[in-house]
Design a protein around this motif. Structure first.
Motif, mmCIF file in Angstrom:
data_model
loop_
_atom_site.group_PDB
_atom_site.id
_atom_site.type_symbol
_atom_site.label_atom_id
_atom_site.label_comp_id
_atom_site.label_asym_id
_atom_site.label_seq_id
_atom_site.Cartn_x
_atom_site.Cartn_y
_atom_site.Cartn_z
ATOM 1 N N ARG A 37 12.050 -6.140 9.354
ATOM 2 C CA ARG A 37 11.478 -6.306 10.693
ATOM 3 C C ARG A 37 12.327 -5.533 11.696
ATOM 4 N N ILE A 38 11.634 -4.825 12.587
ATOM 5 C CA ILE A 38 12.312 -4.112 13.650
ATOM 6 C C ILE A 38 11.428 -4.187 14.890
ATOM 7 N N PHE A 39 11.990 -4.651 15.967
ATOM 8 C CA PHE A 39 11.287 -4.815 17.240
ATOM 9 C C PHE A 39 10.028 -5.663 17.092
ATOM 10 N N GLY A 40 10.081 -6.698 16.259
ATOM 11 C CA GLY A 40 8.959 -7.607 16.088
ATOM 12 C C GLY A 40 7.861 -7.114 15.155
ATOM 13 N N ARG A 41 8.008 -5.950 14.600
ATOM 14 C CA ARG A 41 7.015 -5.414 13.665
ATOM 15 C C ARG A 41 7.607 -5.372 12.270
ATOM 16 N N GLU A 42 6.783 -5.643 11.286
ATOM 17 C CA GLU A 42 7.234 -5.573 9.905
ATOM 18 C C GLU A 42 6.973 -4.170 9.366
ATOM 19 N N VAL A 43 8.016 -3.568 8.812
ATOM 20 C CA VAL A 43 7.918 -2.226 8.244
ATOM 21 C C VAL A 43 8.094 -2.353 6.739
ATOM 22 N N PHE A 44 7.211 -1.724 5.990
ATOM 23 C CA PHE A 44 7.240 -1.808 4.540
ATOM 24 C C PHE A 44 7.264 -0.408 3.964
ATOM 25 N N LEU A 45 8.252 -0.132 3.121
ATOM 26 C CA LEU A 45 8.384 1.164 2.468
ATOM 27 C C LEU A 45 8.328 0.948 0.952
ATOM 28 N N PRO A 46 7.179 1.188 0.343
ATOM 29 C CA PRO A 46 7.002 0.878 -1.082
ATOM 30 C C PRO A 46 7.448 2.006 -2.014
ATOM 31 N N PHE A 47 8.744 2.247 -2.083
ATOM 32 C CA PHE A 47 9.245 3.346 -2.901
ATOM 33 C C PHE A 47 8.977 3.126 -4.388
ATOM 34 N N ALA A 48 9.340 1.973 -4.911
ATOM 35 C CA ALA A 48 9.163 1.713 -6.345
ATOM 36 C C ALA A 48 7.686 1.622 -6.708
ATOM 37 N N SER A 49 6.894 1.007 -5.847
ATOM 38 C CA SER A 49 5.458 0.903 -6.116
ATOM 39 C C SER A 49 4.797 2.272 -6.102
ATOM 40 N N THR A 50 5.246 3.146 -5.211
ATOM 41 C CA THR A 50 4.711 4.500 -5.154
ATOM 42 C C THR A 50 5.007 5.257 -6.448
ATOM 43 N N LEU A 51 6.224 5.127 -6.942
ATOM 44 C CA LEU A 51 6.581 5.796 -8.193
ATOM 45 C C LEU A 51 5.772 5.243 -9.365
ATOM 46 N N LEU A 52 5.605 3.924 -9.414
ATOM 47 C CA LEU A 52 4.841 3.311 -10.498
ATOM 48 C C LEU A 52 3.382 3.763 -10.476
ATOM 49 N N LEU A 53 2.755 3.701 -9.327
ATOM 50 C CA LEU A 53 1.352 4.088 -9.226
ATOM 51 C C LEU A 53 1.163 5.591 -9.437
ATOM 52 N N SER A 54 2.132 6.398 -9.037
ATOM 53 C CA SER A 54 2.056 7.841 -9.282
ATOM 54 C C SER A 54 2.158 8.145 -10.773
ATOM 55 N N ALA A 55 3.031 7.422 -11.462
ATOM 56 C CA ALA A 55 3.157 7.618 -12.911
ATOM 57 C C ALA A 55 1.872 7.210 -13.619
ATOM 58 N N ILE A 56 1.263 6.128 -13.179
ATOM 59 C CA ILE A 56 -0.005 5.690 -13.770
ATOM 60 C C ILE A 56 -1.094 6.728 -13.513
ATOM 61 N N ALA A 57 -1.164 7.244 -12.287
ATOM 62 C CA ALA A 57 -2.170 8.254 -11.953
ATOM 63 C C ALA A 57 -1.940 9.537 -12.753
ATOM 64 N N ALA A 58 -0.679 9.947 -12.931
ATOM 65 C CA ALA A 58 -0.393 11.149 -13.717
ATOM 66 C C ALA A 58 -0.776 10.965 -15.181
ATOM 67 N N THR A 59 -0.499 9.781 -15.710
ATOM 68 C CA THR A 59 -0.872 9.488 -17.100
ATOM 69 C C THR A 59 -2.377 9.500 -17.287
ATOM 70 N N LEU A 60 -3.096 8.900 -16.352
ATOM 71 C CA LEU A 60 -4.555 8.914 -16.422
ATOM 72 C C LEU A 60 -5.092 10.327 -16.280
ATOM 73 N N GLY A 61 -4.470 11.127 -15.416
ATOM 74 C CA GLY A 61 -4.895 12.513 -15.249
ATOM 75 C C GLY A 61 -4.699 13.335 -16.514
#
Length: 64
Positions: A37-61
């Motif tokens: 949280r910063i200045f009352g807003r929640e900030v989310f940075l999905p680094f691990a989820s991005t890598l996981l979903l990218s690997a799944i998409a590359a495998t499917l491709g």
């Protein structure tokens, strides 16, 4: 280099917009996903989820 930065930025935007739906599947709670949280807003940075979903998409491709 610019192409990768743009790709990662777009993936972060898409995953941030789809997070309520993806959290039901368990995506977004992986080690490496940063949420704070910063200045009352929640900030989310999905680094691990991005890598996981990218690997799944590359495998499917490769398979299709």
């Amino acid at each position: 280099m610019i192409r990768w930065v743009l790709t990662i930025f777009l993936a972060l935007v898409v995953f941030s917009a789809a997070m309520p739906w993806l959290q039901k599947l368990g995506i977004g709670r992986l080690p490496g996903d940063v949420r704070f949280r910063i200045f009352g807003r929640e900030v989310f940075l999905p680094f691990a989820s991005t890598l996981l979903l990218s690997a799944i998409a590359a495998t499917l491709g490769k398979l299709l």
